[in-house]
Design an enzyme around this catalytic site. Structure first.
Site, PDB file in Angstrom:
ATOM      1  N   ILE B  14       0.877  -1.062   0.073  1.00 45.89           N
ATOM      2  CA  ILE B  14       0.097   0.087   0.157  1.00 45.89           C
ATOM      3  C   ILE B  14       0.942   1.314  -0.070  1.00 45.89           C
ATOM      4  CG2 ILE B  14      -1.992   1.321   1.181  1.00 45.89           C
ATOM      5  CD1 ILE B  14      -3.034  -1.382   2.046  1.00 45.89           C
ATOM      6  N   HIS B  15       1.594   1.585  -1.071  1.00 41.78           N
ATOM      7  CA  HIS B  15       2.022   2.939  -1.157  1.00 41.78           C
ATOM      8  C   HIS B  15       1.105   4.103  -1.631  1.00 41.78           C
ATOM      9  CE1 HIS B  15       1.970   2.332  -5.655  1.00 41.78           C
ATOM     10  NE2 HIS B  15       2.194   1.242  -5.256  1.00 41.78           N
TER      11      HIS B  15
END
Lengths: 586, 89
Positions: B14-15
């Site tokens: 989850i960037h």
């Protein structure tokens, strides 16, 4: 300090003299908070600033949607979310209510504590998002209207000075007020070059120590021809450059008139002059500056501007478009050259010596999937025009053998799938490591052509990192050792009937043109806007005298000697270049 | 309250972009939406919160919602993470 001269890398050949506009000063400090209001007043002030910031970002977003890459829009998107983040809004309000902080203090203090939070995240990709938060914070502070630093560009003749400029930032600058760009970071940050070129203003990047030497309002000269910046010039220097500016403008116009004439010497020796490009929007420059096709298409931007690896289709479309535009001339596509100064956004381990590490073909061979995807896209596009394949950072013959094997394998695949491709696609090696020069005889048996990348070849030969200001003075691609390595390469290549191009910075350095002709390389590839002047020099030389100049240069003992010598000889033949070649003493 | 366990499947975790997608999606629902990883809860409508989870590929997280549309919210977010893989692949 008066007349401070700093050197950088020229990326757009013209000259401007103007006032320094320091973009995004390292810290916005509050010399004075105008007047601290009541709690409710401060909260209202913050809310006004927040709404204004939201409006600005949304306007910017719709502006950026017009760009071909999606990344700038995503950056703005995340900033918009930060401005609406319930957690953050709550923290600011708490600081104002409970700690009785002014709105500006609350923002500054919150930024400080967020900085620590982000630093604790081990994933560097996420921790770097602090920069986005900081950007939002700075915008909020600006919109509070309490800082004393003027952030708006006023009047004309502003020279934007920054540590670095992102595409978003560059896109925000109002065109009519900026007359030059200088950045401390960046080597071949092509978006600055592109924008500068499109706006027809000079730009110099990679100017070490720039920010320590300049303040807003300083007078500054930007010479995008020789890559020189002069801060607070004295009257004499200023006059000289004003003259150079006029003269350069006149000469460039003159050169541009002849851009489509062939690059042929007086005695009939011809050479191809091609363009180095990276972004789709640069395609227009090929015709504009009279290039014969593309001698170097860098593909890193495809990988660096998106968060996921670009898929085969996306790459195929881009490469096909290049092939179509260049046709019937060729386009040389260089496979991914990540590592070294470029940073891969995914989590790759840090290396102690990235320039001696896992980059170019070394990276590609061990990342089979990424490499094959790119090769498939290139091969498929080769059916749409004249495409050649170039492999970066080669140091061993085996690497080229391996590449050929993989290419062959992919060709089999494509045949089975029924995709057309060019079965005789030329495959070349970049010459950046001295081992390739010395073993060029062996390499010539496994490649179809060579392309000399003088920037890295010079770095590796002289063991100088040109980005390191303590040693960058030792860097010069005219070093006799580099010339000798190039000579060996060309001799072996020609002996084996293979052709040689040069695509490094030396190809755009007009002082170096005579030795490149003397070497009898077959092609030069350079940033498009430098092409007209290089062509002009070639058309005024003879191969015979160029050979003699090279022989003399090779006997010298330093780059300084070579440069002085060549400059003198060039001026004898082209007195009109006097102003373009003019430099100031350090 | 309704909750569901899920696993991060896209390669980068989850960037920034996936985090933005989660926040935008979660904000469409009335319910309070939270993500939990290693006993840390964050507000799924806060970009700061979601980024701070720093979730990587292979890690398990719990999606939890409370409110009238809690089921729809959890289902939509789990689908974004598991099935759509943030439209990356």
């Amino acid at each position: 300090m008066k007349n401070r001269v700093i050197r950088g890398i020229p990326v757009s050949p013209s000259i401007a003299i103007g006032k320094v506009f320091l973009y995004s000063p390292k810290d916005i400090t509050f010399k004075r908070i105008k007047k601290k209001g009541s709690v409710d007043e401060e909260i209202c002030k913050f809310e006004k600033s927040r709404r204004k910031s939201l409006r600005q970002l949304r306007a910017l977003k719709s502006e950026l949607k017009k760009l071909p890459t999606k990344e700038p829009v995503r950056l703005i998107d995340i900033q918009i979310l930060f401005l609406q983040d319930p957690l953050l809004l709550n923290s600011v309000e708490k600081r104002i209510r409970n700690n009785k902080e002014a709105a500006a203090e609350a923002i500054l203090n919150l930024l400080e504590s967020l900085k620590r939070d982000f630093q604790e995240i081990p994933d560097s990709y996420i921790s770097e998002r602090y920069l986005d938060v900081k950007d939002v914070g700075d915008r909020l502070l600006k919109n509070l209207g309490e800082d004393e630093i003027e952030m708006e560009l006023k009047g004309h003749n502003n020279i934007v000075v920054a540590e670095r400029l992102s595409p978003t930032e560059t896109a925000q600058m109002s065109v009519d007020k900026v007359s030059g760009i200088v950045t401390e970071r960046g080597g071949k940050t092509s978006h600055i070059a592109i924008i500068a070129e499109a706006l027809n203003i000079p730009a110099v990047v990679g100017v070490n120590g720039l920010l320590n030497e300049t303040e807003s309002g300083d007078e500054i000269i930007v010479d995008g021809i020789s890559g020189i910046v002069v801060v607070n010039p004295d009257e004499n220097t200023k006059r000289t450059f004003e003259q150079k500016e006029k003269e350069a403008e006149r000469i460039q116009k003159e050169f541009l008139k002849h851009k489509d004439l062939p690059a042929t010497t007086i005695d009939g020796y011809s050479i191809d002059i091609c363009a180095n490009i990276e972004l789709p929007m640069e395609l227009g420059f090929i015709k504009k500056y009279g290039a014969k096709g593309v001698g170097l298409l860098r593909t890193e931007f495809l990988y660096l501007t998106s968060e996921s690896i670009p898929d085969e289709d996306e790459q195929y479309r881009f490469y096909s478009e290049i092939a179509r535009v260049c046709s019937p001339d060729y386009a040389i596509i260089r496979t991914l050259d990540l590592g070294g100064d470029k940073v891969f956004k995914t989590k790759t381990k840090e290396e102690a010596n990235p320039f001696l590490g896992w980059r170019g073909i070394r990276f590609s061979i061990s990342n089979n999937e990424i490499f094959r995807t790119q090769l498939r896209a290139i091969l498929k596009a080769s059916s749409k025009g004249n495409i050649r394949l170039l492999i970066p950072m080669v140091s061993q013959v085996e690497e080229m053998i391996e590449v050929r094997k993989i290419v062959k394998d992919i060709m089999k695949e494509l045949k089975k799938e029924g995709h057309p491709f060019d079965e005789n696609i030329e495959i070349g090696a970049m010459v950046e490591v001295p081992s390739v020069c010395l073993l060029a005889d062996h390499f010539a048996k496994v490649v179809d052509f060579f392309s000399i990348g003088t920037n890295d070849l010079t770095q590796y030969t002289l063991a100088v990192d040109r980005g390191n200001k303590r040693v960058s003075g030792l860097y010069d691609h005219l070093d006799p050792s580099v010339l000798k390595l190039m000579r060996v390469t060309v001799e072996h290549a020609h002996h084996n009937n293979k052709w040689v191009g040069v695509c490094g910075g030396i190809a755009a350095d007009i002082v170096a043109v005579p030795v490149l002709i003397g070497l009898e390389v077959d092609e030069l590839s350079l940033p498009p806007s430098f092409i007209p002047q290089v062509k002009n020099v070639i058309r005024g030389l003879s191969l015979k005298e160029a050979r003699e100049l090279l022989t003399q240069a090779e006997k010298m003992r330093s780059a300084t000697e070579v440069r002085e010598f060549l400059k003198g000889e060039l001026l004898k033949r082209f007195p009109s270049l006097k102003n373009i070649l003019l430099e100031v003493e350090k | 309250m309704y909750q569901k366990k899920t696993k991060i499947k896209n390669s980068l975790g989850i960037h920034a972009r996936p985090a933005s997608m989660i926040v935008k999606l979660a904000s469409k629902f009335e319910s309070k939406v939270e993500l939990e990883k290693d006993n840390i809860d964050v507000n799924a409508k806060s970009i700061m919160g979601v980024l701070m989870l720093a979730s990587e590929k292979g890690q398990e997280i719990v999606v939890r919602a409370c409110g009238e549309d809690e089921k729809e919210a959890v289902k939509a977010i789990v689908e974004l993470i598991e099935k759509r893989k943030f439209d990356e692949e």
